[in-house]
Design a protein around this motif. Structure first.
Motif, mmCIF file in Angstrom:
data_model
loop_
_atom_site.group_PDB
_atom_site.id
_atom_site.type_symbol
_atom_site.label_atom_id
_atom_site.label_comp_id
_atom_site.label_asym_id
_atom_site.label_seq_id
_atom_site.Cartn_x
_atom_site.Cartn_y
_atom_site.Cartn_z
ATOM 1 N N ALA A 1 13.830 4.362 -52.215
ATOM 2 C CA ALA A 1 12.232 3.937 -51.666
ATOM 3 C C ALA A 1 11.548 3.393 -52.954
ATOM 4 C CB ALA A 1 11.789 5.249 -51.404
ATOM 5 N N LYS A 2 10.876 2.246 -52.407
ATOM 6 C CA LYS A 2 10.221 1.659 -53.138
ATOM 7 C C LYS A 2 8.650 1.957 -53.186
ATOM 8 C CE LYS A 2 10.698 -2.792 -53.950
ATOM 9 N NZ LYS A 2 10.521 -4.211 -54.029
ATOM 10 N N TRP A 3 7.829 1.663 -54.219
ATOM 11 C CA TRP A 3 6.405 2.105 -54.355
ATOM 12 C C TRP A 3 5.719 1.240 -53.253
ATOM 13 C CZ3 TRP A 3 4.237 5.847 -57.065
ATOM 14 C CH2 TRP A 3 4.953 6.471 -58.066
ATOM 15 N N LEU A 4 4.529 1.826 -52.738
ATOM 16 C CA LEU A 4 3.484 1.188 -52.163
ATOM 17 C C LEU A 4 2.287 1.559 -52.505
ATOM 18 C CD1 LEU A 4 2.705 -0.285 -49.305
ATOM 19 C CD2 LEU A 4 2.400 2.075 -48.185
ATOM 20 N N VAL A 5 1.493 0.625 -52.737
ATOM 21 C CA VAL A 5 0.335 0.917 -53.453
ATOM 22 C C VAL A 5 -1.237 0.597 -52.373
ATOM 23 C CG1 VAL A 5 -1.506 0.160 -55.138
ATOM 24 C CG2 VAL A 5 0.917 0.037 -55.779
ATOM 25 N N GLN A 6 -1.872 1.736 -52.227
ATOM 26 C CA GLN A 6 -2.806 1.744 -51.292
ATOM 27 C C GLN A 6 -4.369 1.738 -52.117
ATOM 28 O OE1 GLN A 6 -2.394 5.127 -48.365
ATOM 29 N NE2 GLN A 6 -0.958 3.861 -47.338
#
Length: 590
Positions: free
Chosen positions: A40-45
């Motif tokens: 899984a890759k990082w997701l930045v919100q």
């Protein structure tokens, strides 16, 4: 004189400050955490001030849980907004900083012991600082006689009220209130110290403004935990690596190292969900001066770049970027995909998309930026795609143009052909308006040669810190469009200095109309269509400009004609039919 040191929370602080350390024994095992899937890759919100201020529960209940099982999620927050712009946390903090430098009023008699004071029920930490309850004669709070103390009380009451409105668990709420009060008392002490030395340096002002992100992030972290999500509050202010200044500016190498440092700190949080402050001082010569108030967006971009995120999401209260302001153009439509070049041009000419420098930090790493709506989380939003092929009809936001238009017949030869051999028209992507513009015309008095004439003008503008949006020049005549941000006295001084160079005329209440589109490159006839349309609508043009990249055509018009011109160009040049309005239209992003 030496500056007061930046206050920090007490090391003995329970509650949210301890969230920065590994979870203590006994942490509930049922808290929702980031996925542990190594693939899984990082997701930045990133959430803006209005989202943090008004939609904290929506974020915790309807947005964040949808991403945890598929991504490693990191959240970056701005300071909370207020019920009005003036009551926004950052504005209040800047006001308090200004008030701290004002001469305090004469000391008055302290209130009688036991007298009722505002916020008595929530100022629970003053006793821990002073050894006596709030309102006691001689207490720390009573020594803060400047008006800044009332502003700090307002910040405190706003955040305590927000916490009580969205945190349900009593123990968690009590811990959060204690943390909020402690931070506000540290702020009060810091401002009191600056009042004593009668100085606030740019770095000190950074520290004062940074309290806003700390308070906002602590509330969001608490709301997430209240809703069963294992959130961790993370402050980035001590993460910035050592740096060297070059000519007073910071190079890309500095931001690359900051990006890596951010990523390393956030990786230590897994599997907990980091809630990260947008403030990341100290930065040489002040974060506000180097970056401006958009530093939270930049922090999110640097974090996404360092983590190699799959996407940077910027959550607002709009569905994305529209072809025009839907508050002014009823047929405006959402643009699903836009290029970074187009987004940058729209930002320069009145849109609030993403600052080009911030965009560059993720685009150079081939990371897309998606703008989404906290009130419509299922919507696709607008993607600023570094690899968008906007030359293909499938990716064009305006592919269903009105083929019956005579304008289409006139420029169809400039179109492209898709795989099926169907002609496709190149069209602009969006039209935007930037209001409150002043036009300065300077005609040489011929006492200096041409290069001295231009050098004198630009040197004068530089002394006043004036940014020119559009410029049209000849050897002896210069027209400039600038934003009307200077007060009248400063404008008058600027005009007097320019009159030493030449004859000056000033036109106020103007507007810049800009048509933007990557597909406009080498498109024959589009400029003629734009200006013919304005002429037919009886809209006078004061200045004309086209960028060297050929994706933007701009002109200056009377501000009273702005809405009419916007609708004329949207219908004529973007070829959007009145019945073409699709999807949700809320307040415009631009």
């Amino acid at each position: 004189m030496s500056e007061p040191s930046t206050p920090t929370s007490s090391s003995s602080s329970p509650s949210l400050s301890s969230i920065e350390t590994p979870p203590p024994p006994g942490t509930p095992p049922n808290l929702h955490q980031n996925t542990i899937d190594p693939q899984a890759k990082w997701l930045v919100q990133k959430y803006g001030g209005t989202s943090v201020g008004k939609f904290a529960s929506q974020i915790a209940e309807n947005i964040v849980p949808d991403y945890l099982d598929r991504h490693k999620l990191a959240i970056v927050c701005s300071a909370r907004s207020g019920s009005t712009k003036a009551l926004g946390t950052t504005n209040l903090l800047l006001r308090a900083a200004s008030e701290a430098l004002q001469r305090p009023p004469p000391a008055s008699s302290p209130p009688q012991s036991g007298a009722a004071t505002p916020l008595t029920d929530s100022l629970i930490c003053r006793s821990s600082r002073t050894g006596s309850p709030p309102g006691t004669p001689g207490s720390f709070a009573e020594q803060c006689t400047g008006s800044f103390s009332k502003t700090v009380d307002l910040i405190l009451s706003e955040h305590v009220a927000a916490a009580r409105a969205c945190v349900n668990r009593k123990k968690l709420l009590a811990e959060l209130e204690t943390e909020i009060v402690r931070d506000c008392e540290n702020l009060r002490a810091f401002l009191s110290a600056t009042q004593v030395i009668d100085e606030i340096s740019p770095r000190s002002k950074d520290s004062i403004v940074g309290f806003g992100e700390k308070l906002g992030c602590k509330i969001i972290a608490a709301v997430l935990r209240d809703r069963g999500i294992d959130a961790e509050y993370v402050s980035l202010e001590s993460v910035v690596p050592p740096h060297d200044e070059v000519d007073g500016t910071l190079g890309q190498d500095f931001y690359d190292r900051v990006s890596d440092a951010f990523a390393e700190r956030i990786r230590q949080c897994k599997p907990r969900v980091p809630v990260v402050t947008g403030f990341f001082g100290p930065v040489p010569d002040s974060l506000l001066k180097q970056v401006g108030r958009g530093y939270t967006d930049l922090a999110a971009a640097l974090l996404a770049a360092g983590l190699g995120a799959s996407e940077l999401q910027i959550w607002k209260e709009v569905d994305g970027i529209f072809t025009a302001d839907p508050r002014k153009v009823l047929t405006a439509r959402l643009i699903p995909v836009i290029s970074p070049e187009e987004a940058a041009e729209l930002t320069y000419y009145g849109s609030e998309v993403v600052h080009p420098f911030t965009m560059e930090q993720v685009i150079r790493r081939k990371i897309p930026i998606r703008i989404k709506n906290v009130e419509n989380p299922r919507g696709g939003g607008t993607v600023i795609d570094p690899e968008a092929d906007l030359e293909s009809p499938e990716s064009s936001p305006l592919s269903d143009f009105d083929s019956s238009s005579p304008f289409v017949d006139g420029i169809l030869s400039n179109g492209v052909v898709n795989g099926a051999g169907t002609p496709h028209q190149r069209l602009p992507t969006a039209v935007t308006i930037k209001e409150r513009i002043v036009v300065l015309n300077v005609q040489s008095n011929r006492k200096s040669v041409s290069h001295g004439f231009l050098a004198g003008i630009f040197g004068t503008l530089d002394r006043f810190g004036v940014v020119v949006d559009l410029i049209s020049t000849s050897e002896v005549f210069v027209s400039m469009a600038i934003e009307d941000v200077l007060d009248r006295k400063l404008q008058a001084r600027l005009v007097r200095d320019l009159e030493k160079i030449g004859i000056v005329s000033v036109h106020r209440d103007m507007a810049i109309l800009s048509m933007v589109g990557k597909q406009m490159r080498n498109m024959v006839g589009i400029a003629g269509r734009m200006f013919t349309t304005l002429a037919q609508g009886n809209v006078n043009i004061e200045m004309i400009s086209q960028g060297a990249n050929e994706i933007n055509i701009s002109c200056v018009i009377d501000g009273r004609d702005a809405v009419k011109a916007l609708n004329l160009i949207h219908q004529s040049c973007l070829q959007i039919k009145p019945e073409g309005l699709k999807g949700r239209v809320g307040p415009w992003l631009f």
